[in-house]
Design an enzyme around this catalytic site. Structure first.
Site, mmCIF file in Angstrom:
data_model
loop_
_atom_site.group_PDB
_atom_site.id
_atom_site.type_symbol
_atom_site.label_atom_id
_atom_site.label_comp_id
_atom_site.label_asym_id
_atom_site.label_seq_id
_atom_site.Cartn_x
_atom_site.Cartn_y
_atom_site.Cartn_z
ATOM 1 C CB CYS A 175 -0.626 -3.033 9.083
ATOM 2 S SG CYS A 175 0.558 -1.892 8.322
ATOM 3 C CD GLU B 11 -1.293 -2.209 2.285
ATOM 4 O OE1 GLU B 11 -0.133 -2.627 2.076
ATOM 5 O OE2 GLU B 11 -2.023 -2.661 3.185
#
EC number: 3.5.4.33
Lengths: 144, 144
Positions: free
Chosen positions: A76, A48
């Site tokens: 996360c 990401e």
């Protein structure tokens, strides 16, 4: 999600945890990235973060409010924070991550009052294939 | 913390929110960085992330378990996540950040069961000077 899953498979082939991410603007793919902390010697090099950084660089700005992020695994805390800072409009993710996820687990970051931007969130897209990739990767590592 | 505050001052001079960070290994400064998301077109370019990335690159590995991080402001969720992924041993920070911090505020990330590494945390070091820098920066921007 097809391209994100392909990127995840590439990560596995390089010995990295198989997670892939794609930043899209309208119909255009702006950036594709795979998890690469080992290869890059960079603990922040989750798929990401790499996709967001590449997209921001490509567009020449630090906010991506007209972009969506597709990623094969629940982000996360680090990646959820990066998604909020980048002002990503919509987040589409695959498998849940009960151990490290920060969207539906743990800090549930987007629901915190200290989160200054909440994307629309769509979970479970391609989850079966993503989870199978992760299971295959970790079972091979345990066996070796 | 002196070098982190100097880096924060440099950030302010470039029109970036004044936050600075330093990665230290024993007596050696491994990396110094200042907040730079605008200059770098990178929403992840907080001082902590830049310092961790530079230190990991300099040491040729993605884990910094023998390193400490000094930063002038309480880390956000993204940076707290990066600190955990990097396995930073000790975190020393300056001013509290009630609006965006993730150590003593909001998600309190290091206390979450989904956090896989908790550094020792020492807060409030140089907090007055750090907070004054931030106040000065935002009051100048509001006035302009």
């Amino acid at each position: 999600m097809r391209q994100a899953l392909d990127a995840a498979r590439d990560a596995a082939a390089r010995g990295e945890v198989p997670v892939g991410a794609v930043v899209v603007r309208g119909d255009e793919v702006v950036a594709v990235a795979a998890n690469a902390p080992r290869a890059l010697c960079d603990p922040t090099a989750h798929a990401e973060v790499l996709a967001i950084r590449a997209a921001a660089r490509a567009l020449g700005r630090d906010r991506l409010e007209d972009c969506d992020l597709w990623v094969t695994l629940e982000p996360c805390a680090m990646c959820a924070g990066a998604i909020a800072h980048a002002r990503i409009a919509r987040l589409y993710y695959g498998a849940d991550d009960a151990k490290g996820g920060a969207v539906e687990h743990g800090p549930r970051f987007f629901a915190q009052p200290t989160c200054h931007h909440r994307p629309e969130v769509y979970a479970g897209i391609g989850a079966g294939e993503s989870a199978a990739l992760l299971r295959g990767f970790f079972s091979t590592r345990r066996a070796s």
